[in-house]
Motif scaffolding. Structure first.
Motif, PDB file in Angstrom:
ATOM      1  N   LYS A  64      -5.805   5.647  -0.292  1.00 49.85           N
ATOM      2  CA  LYS A  64      -6.273   4.537  -1.133  1.00 49.85           C
ATOM      3  C   LYS A  64      -7.555   3.906  -0.589  1.00 49.85           C
ATOM      4  O   LYS A  64      -8.535   3.758  -1.306  1.00 49.85           O
ATOM      5  N   THR A  65      -7.525   3.522   0.694  1.00 42.34           N
ATOM      6  CA  THR A  65      -8.702   2.867   1.277  1.00 42.34           C
ATOM      7  C   THR A  65      -9.892   3.820   1.271  1.00 42.34           C
ATOM      8  O   THR A  65     -11.012   3.423   0.948  1.00 42.34           O
ATOM      9  N   THR A  66      -9.638   5.083   1.562  1.00 45.09           N
ATOM     10  CA  THR A  66     -10.722   6.071   1.540  1.00 45.09           C
ATOM     11  C   THR A  66     -11.334   6.140   0.144  1.00 45.09           C
ATOM     12  O   THR A  66     -12.556   6.148  -0.009  1.00 45.09           O
TER      13      THR A  66
ATOM     14  N   PRO B  49     -12.246  -6.192   1.828  1.00 42.11           N
ATOM     15  CA  PRO B  49     -11.708  -5.041   2.558  1.00 42.11           C
ATOM     16  C   PRO B  49     -10.287  -5.272   3.058  1.00 42.11           C
ATOM     17  O   PRO B  49      -9.801  -6.405   3.065  1.00 42.11           O
ATOM     18  N   GLN B  50      -9.631  -4.146   3.473  1.00 42.39           N
ATOM     19  CA  GLN B  50      -8.236  -4.257   3.933  1.00 42.39           C
ATOM     20  C   GLN B  50      -8.146  -5.190   5.144  1.00 42.39           C
ATOM     21  O   GLN B  50      -7.235  -6.009   5.232  1.00 42.39           O
ATOM     22  N   GLN B  51      -9.098  -5.079   6.076  1.00 45.87           N
ATOM     23  CA  GLN B  51      -9.149  -5.992   7.228  1.00 45.87           C
ATOM     24  C   GLN B  51     -10.260  -6.995   6.982  1.00 45.87           C
ATOM     25  O   GLN B  51     -11.389  -6.594   6.736  1.00 45.87           O
TER      26      GLN B  51
ATOM     27  N   LEU C 177     -10.482  -4.909  -4.338  1.00 48.96           N
ATOM     28  CA  LEU C 177      -9.663  -5.609  -3.342  1.00 48.96           C
ATOM     29  C   LEU C 177      -8.667  -4.647  -2.701  1.00 48.96           C
ATOM     30  O   LEU C 177      -7.829  -4.060  -3.386  1.00 48.96           O
ATOM     31  N   ASP C 178      -8.769  -4.486  -1.380  1.00 50.15           N
ATOM     32  CA  ASP C 178      -7.860  -3.590  -0.665  1.00 50.15           C
ATOM     33  C   ASP C 178      -6.740  -4.439  -0.044  1.00 50.15           C
ATOM     34  O   ASP C 178      -6.978  -5.143   0.934  1.00 50.15           O
ATOM     35  N   GLU C 179      -5.565  -4.371  -0.635  1.00 50.88           N
ATOM     36  CA  GLU C 179      -4.399  -5.153  -0.190  1.00 50.88           C
ATOM     37  C   GLU C 179      -4.731  -6.643  -0.044  1.00 50.88           C
ATOM     38  O   GLU C 179      -4.644  -7.207   1.048  1.00 50.88           O
ATOM     39  N   PRO C 180      -5.070  -7.306  -1.166  1.00 47.07           N
ATOM     40  CA  PRO C 180      -5.527  -8.696  -1.078  1.00 47.07           C
ATOM     41  C   PRO C 180      -4.491  -9.668  -0.522  1.00 47.07           C
ATOM     42  O   PRO C 180      -4.871 -10.694   0.034  1.00 47.07           O
TER      43      PRO C 180
END
Ligand code: ATP
Ligand code: MG
Length: 302
Positions: A40-42, A80-82, A156-159
């Motif tokens: 997913k993030t990729t 981003p996720q982080q 949004l990556d895992e908001p």
């Protein structure tokens, strides 16, 4: 909003995104779901021009990526996720610095920053250092920062990972408000309730490939019986052999719980009356059932 054809990404020999093709219409909220390591993030990093493509074609908001990635980045916002806020700066300085990358004039900037601080419910924290903010506050600031350039599309990556229920509900409300204003949203999440509540369409992926895409409602109707009865407790095996297995359309065993799926739950519930030592939960089928059915129940460590 997004058009991908045969999109692949390899790290060494590992094919992390594998010939992915999809089309996401403009202005919707689209959710990308998948187990840890699914890619997913990729995929999101390819979408935002932050990593190269190994193969395939990609257009986002009509821009060819990566060729027109610089132009695209002016039109999108990314959470981003982080969180990657600048810890040397205060809340308001983080917003100002980020805005400077987009060449926003000072006259325009002041009202926009006030609005964003209000949006993030961080008005009283404007001058706080980042290190003094809680995780939820940092997440809200990341979201506000992603809106500085008034994007057409927000990625949004895992908001809401790691947020308490209050903070999560606040972010849901904000995302819904943005969506109502015509902003396109792309998000990943491990919270199936979040995807169900926010997304017009979701794609479930695993091992870099798409397993299925549709509205949450249609995915549930397509893959799962309408009702689920979760049964656990002493005597589960004898109940299962005598009644459960025969009365359900399908069942899945996970640890000390057995999940029974059926379009009509009444025969199961009637039979359970004769097993008072068992506990059970009856509920309508949900997106988590679909996710587990398509991706399996094993833990991922790859
Ligand atoms: N920069 C990299 N170099 C090498 N391998 C990578 C790199 N980034 C990701 N991977 C690998 O690619 C795979 C997919 O990772 P990715 O971060 O896209 O997964 P994800 O679906 O976002 O997972 P999660 O739900 O845990 O965030 C994993 O096996 C990961 O180890
Ligand atoms: Mg990820």
């Amino acid at each position: 909003m997004i058009e991908a054809k045969g999109l692949s990404k390899c790290y060494g020999k590992q094919r992390v995104v594998d010939a992915l093709s999809l089309c996401v219409p403009a202005g919707i909220c689209w959710g990308l779901l998948g187990p840890n390591g699914a890619g997913k993030t990729t995929f999101l990093r390819m979408l935002t021009g932050n990593t190269s493509l190994t193969a395939g074609r990609l257009r986002v908001l009509g821009y060819d990526v990566p060729r027109e990635a610089l132009k695209l980045r002016r039109r999108i916002g990314v959470v981003p996720q982080q969180d990657n806020l600048d810890v040397d700066f205060s809340v308001v300085e983080n917003l100002r610095t980020y805005a400077s990358y987009f060449g926003i004039s000072r006259i325009e900037l002041q009202p926009r920053i006030s609005e964003l601080l209000k949006f993030a419910a961080l008005e009283s924290r404007a001058d706080s250092p980042i290190t003094a903010l809680s995780g939820g506050m940092q997440r809200r600031l990341s979201l506000a920062r992603a809106l500085v350039n008034e994007p057409k599309l927000l990625v949004l990556d895992e908001p809401t990972t790691g947020l308490d229920p209050q903070a999560r509900q606040l972010i849901w409300q904000q995302l819904r408000a943005l969506r109502a204003r015509g902003l396109g949203l792309v998000l990943t999440t491990h919270y199936m309730e979040e995807a169900t509540r926010l997304c017009d369409q979701v794609t479930i992926m695993d091992h870099g490939r798409i397993l299925d895409s549709d509205s949450p409602k249609k995915l549930i109707a397509r893959h799962i019986e309408a009702q689920v009865v979760e049964v656990y407790g002493t005597g589960l095996d004898s109940w299962h052999g005598a009644k459960g297995e025969a009365l359900a359309t399908r069942f899945e065993r996970a640890g000390d719980t057995c999940f029974y799926y059926a379009d009509d739950e009444r025969p199961l519930l009637d039979a359970l009356r004769d097993y008072p030592e068992l506990s059970y939960l009856h509920r309508p089928a949900n997106l988590e059932d679909v996710f587990l059915r398509l991706t399996g129940r094993e833990l991922r460590d790859d």
